[in-house]
Design a protein around this motif. Structure first.
Motif, PDB file in Angstrom:
ATOM      1  N   UNK A 140      36.286  52.636  27.912  1.00  0.00           N
ATOM      2  CA  UNK A 140      35.715  52.689  29.257  1.00  0.00           C
ATOM      3  C   UNK A 140      34.656  53.783  29.281  1.00  0.00           C
ATOM      4  N   UNK A 141      33.495  53.469  29.821  1.00  0.00           N
ATOM      5  CA  UNK A 141      32.369  54.392  29.823  1.00  0.00           C
ATOM      6  C   UNK A 141      32.248  55.110  31.160  1.00  0.00           C
ATOM      7  N   UNK A 142      32.307  54.370  32.250  1.00  0.00           N
ATOM      8  CA  UNK A 142      32.128  54.923  33.588  1.00  0.00           C
ATOM      9  C   UNK A 142      32.695  53.918  34.589  1.00  0.00           C
ATOM     10  N   UNK A 143      32.659  54.293  35.859  1.00  0.00           N
ATOM     11  CA  UNK A 143      33.136  53.385  36.903  1.00  0.00           C
ATOM     12  C   UNK A 143      32.411  53.644  38.205  1.00  0.00           C
ATOM     13  N   UNK A 144      32.404  52.631  39.031  1.00  0.00           N
ATOM     14  CA  UNK A 144      31.887  52.720  40.394  1.00  0.00           C
ATOM     15  C   UNK A 144      33.072  52.457  41.306  1.00  0.00           C
ATOM     16  N   UNK A 145      33.437  53.462  42.105  1.00  0.00           N
ATOM     17  CA  UNK A 145      34.583  53.340  43.002  1.00  0.00           C
ATOM     18  C   UNK A 145      34.136  53.699  44.408  1.00  0.00           C
ATOM     19  N   UNK A 146      34.126  52.707  45.273  1.00  0.00           N
ATOM     20  CA  UNK A 146      33.682  52.882  46.665  1.00  0.00           C
ATOM     21  C   UNK A 146      32.354  53.619  46.759  1.00  0.00           C
ATOM     22  N   UNK A 147      31.412  53.223  45.933  1.00  0.00           N
ATOM     23  CA  UNK A 147      30.069  53.787  45.984  1.00  0.00           C
ATOM     24  C   UNK A 147      29.888  55.077  45.205  1.00  0.00           C
ATOM     25  N   UNK A 160      20.793  38.797  41.926  1.00  0.00           N
ATOM     26  CA  UNK A 160      21.262  38.679  43.304  1.00  0.00           C
ATOM     27  C   UNK A 160      22.773  38.528  43.348  1.00  0.00           C
ATOM     28  N   UNK A 161      23.317  37.689  42.477  1.00  0.00           N
ATOM     29  CA  UNK A 161      24.764  37.477  42.429  1.00  0.00           C
ATOM     30  C   UNK A 161      25.500  38.764  42.040  1.00  0.00           C
ATOM     31  N   UNK A 162      25.012  39.433  41.006  1.00  0.00           N
ATOM     32  CA  UNK A 162      25.667  40.660  40.552  1.00  0.00           C
ATOM     33  C   UNK A 162      25.556  41.764  41.605  1.00  0.00           C
ATOM     34  N   UNK A 163      24.435  41.847  42.296  1.00  0.00           N
ATOM     35  CA  UNK A 163      24.284  42.839  43.366  1.00  0.00           C
ATOM     36  C   UNK A 163      25.303  42.573  44.471  1.00  0.00           C
ATOM     37  N   UNK A 164      25.509  41.304  44.804  1.00  0.00           N
ATOM     38  CA  UNK A 164      26.499  40.934  45.813  1.00  0.00           C
ATOM     39  C   UNK A 164      27.906  41.298  45.340  1.00  0.00           C
ATOM     40  N   UNK A 165      28.183  41.049  44.070  1.00  0.00           N
ATOM     41  CA  UNK A 165      29.483  41.398  43.485  1.00  0.00           C
ATOM     42  C   UNK A 165      29.720  42.899  43.584  1.00  0.00           C
ATOM     43  N   UNK A 166      28.708  43.702  43.250  1.00  0.00           N
ATOM     44  CA  UNK A 166      28.841  45.164  43.303  1.00  0.00           C
ATOM     45  C   UNK A 166      29.024  45.656  44.734  1.00  0.00           C
ATOM     46  N   UNK A 167      28.383  45.012  45.695  1.00  0.00           N
ATOM     47  CA  UNK A 167      28.544  45.409  47.104  1.00  0.00           C
ATOM     48  C   UNK A 167      29.970  45.134  47.597  1.00  0.00           C
ATOM     49  N   UNK A 168      30.540  44.015  47.188  1.00  0.00           N
ATOM     50  CA  UNK A 168      31.870  43.616  47.650  1.00  0.00           C
ATOM     51  C   UNK A 168      32.993  44.316  46.901  1.00  0.00           C
ATOM     52  N   UNK A 169      32.717  44.782  45.692  1.00  0.00           N
ATOM     53  CA  UNK A 169      33.763  45.330  44.825  1.00  0.00           C
ATOM     54  C   UNK A 169      34.290  46.661  45.342  1.00  0.00           C
ATOM     55  N   UNK A 195      22.197  49.181  46.086  1.00  0.00           N
ATOM     56  CA  UNK A 195      22.113  50.511  46.680  1.00  0.00           C
ATOM     57  C   UNK A 195      22.897  51.579  45.952  1.00  0.00           C
ATOM     58  N   UNK A 196      23.240  51.338  44.699  1.00  0.00           N
ATOM     59  CA  UNK A 196      23.965  52.330  43.900  1.00  0.00           C
ATOM     60  C   UNK A 196      23.128  52.677  42.665  1.00  0.00           C
ATOM     61  N   UNK A 197      22.011  53.340  42.911  1.00  0.00           N
ATOM     62  CA  UNK A 197      21.080  53.690  41.832  1.00  0.00           C
ATOM     63  C   UNK A 197      21.731  54.595  40.791  1.00  0.00           C
ATOM     64  N   UNK A 198      22.658  55.458  41.203  1.00  0.00           N
ATOM     65  CA  UNK A 198      23.328  56.342  40.247  1.00  0.00           C
ATOM     66  C   UNK A 198      24.146  55.531  39.239  1.00  0.00           C
TER      67      UNK A 198
END
Length: 184
Positions: A117-124, A22-31, A77-80
């Motif tokens: 660095x392997x990959x990144x999530x940037x604005x979804x 839950x905490x990590x999901x919240x972190x990913x949503x806010x990041x 919500x970022x299954x990819x």
């Protein structure tokens, strides 16, 4: 008398894992951006140094289990993004400047030759390794804003100079014409 087989077993890890997801999901949503790294080969001292550098820029670095990270990515919500979370995973999560985590990690990799660095999530959006390298080469937010301000200011400065030269040019022309009339 009840036996232990009759009672459901409750593990202490269950609630903690759910809380971590839950905490990590919240972190990913806010990041604004999260960069996935392979932290193998880092010593404790190197990891502390890396975290210090990242914290100075408002970026946090977390080491997380793959299964928990995948569940958190799905919950966010970022299954990819869940697809790139393989192997030992460290996440550098930034909340402001999009390129800050990638830039700092790229500099660290160039200096120490560890922590790729392997990959990144940037604005979804999920970026591959080449995309992360491109992101790392972008200047910081303040630099981009300064460049934009300079670009906007340049035409205005030129226009002000042109408008300022009109009265002085007119005055010089009238003075020359007056001198010509006086000579004739």
């Amino acid at each position: 008398m009840t036996t232990s087989a009759d009672q459901p077993t409750v593990t202490r890890a269950g609630p903690r894992k759910k809380e971590a997801v839950t905490h990590l999901a919240d972190v990913l949503r806010r990041a604004s951006s999260a960069v996935v790294t392979d932290y193998r080969g880092l010593t404790v001292k190197q990891l502390e140094d890396l975290r210090r550098r990242l914290r100075a820029e408002g970026v946090e670095y977390v080491v997380v289990k793959n299964t928990l990270a995948r569940r958190a990515a799905s919950a966010a919500g970022v299954d990819a993004f869940a697809d790139v979370l393989t192997g030992p995973v460290g996440l550098a999560v930034g909340y402001g400047d999009l390129s800050a985590p990638a830039r700092i990690l790229n500099d660290y990799f160039r200096q120490n030759r560890i922590l790729p660095m392997v990959a990144a999530l940037v604005d979804g959006q999920v970026l591959d390794q080449a995309g992360v390298r491109t992101l790392a080469q972008l200047p910081g937010r303040e630099v981009l804003l300064a460049q934009l301000a300079g670009s906007l200011q340049s035409p205005l400065t030129g226009l002000a100079g042109a408008l300022d030269s009109i009265p002085s040019t007119l005055a010089a022309t009238l003075e020359a014409y007056g001198a010509k009339l006086a000579a004739a």
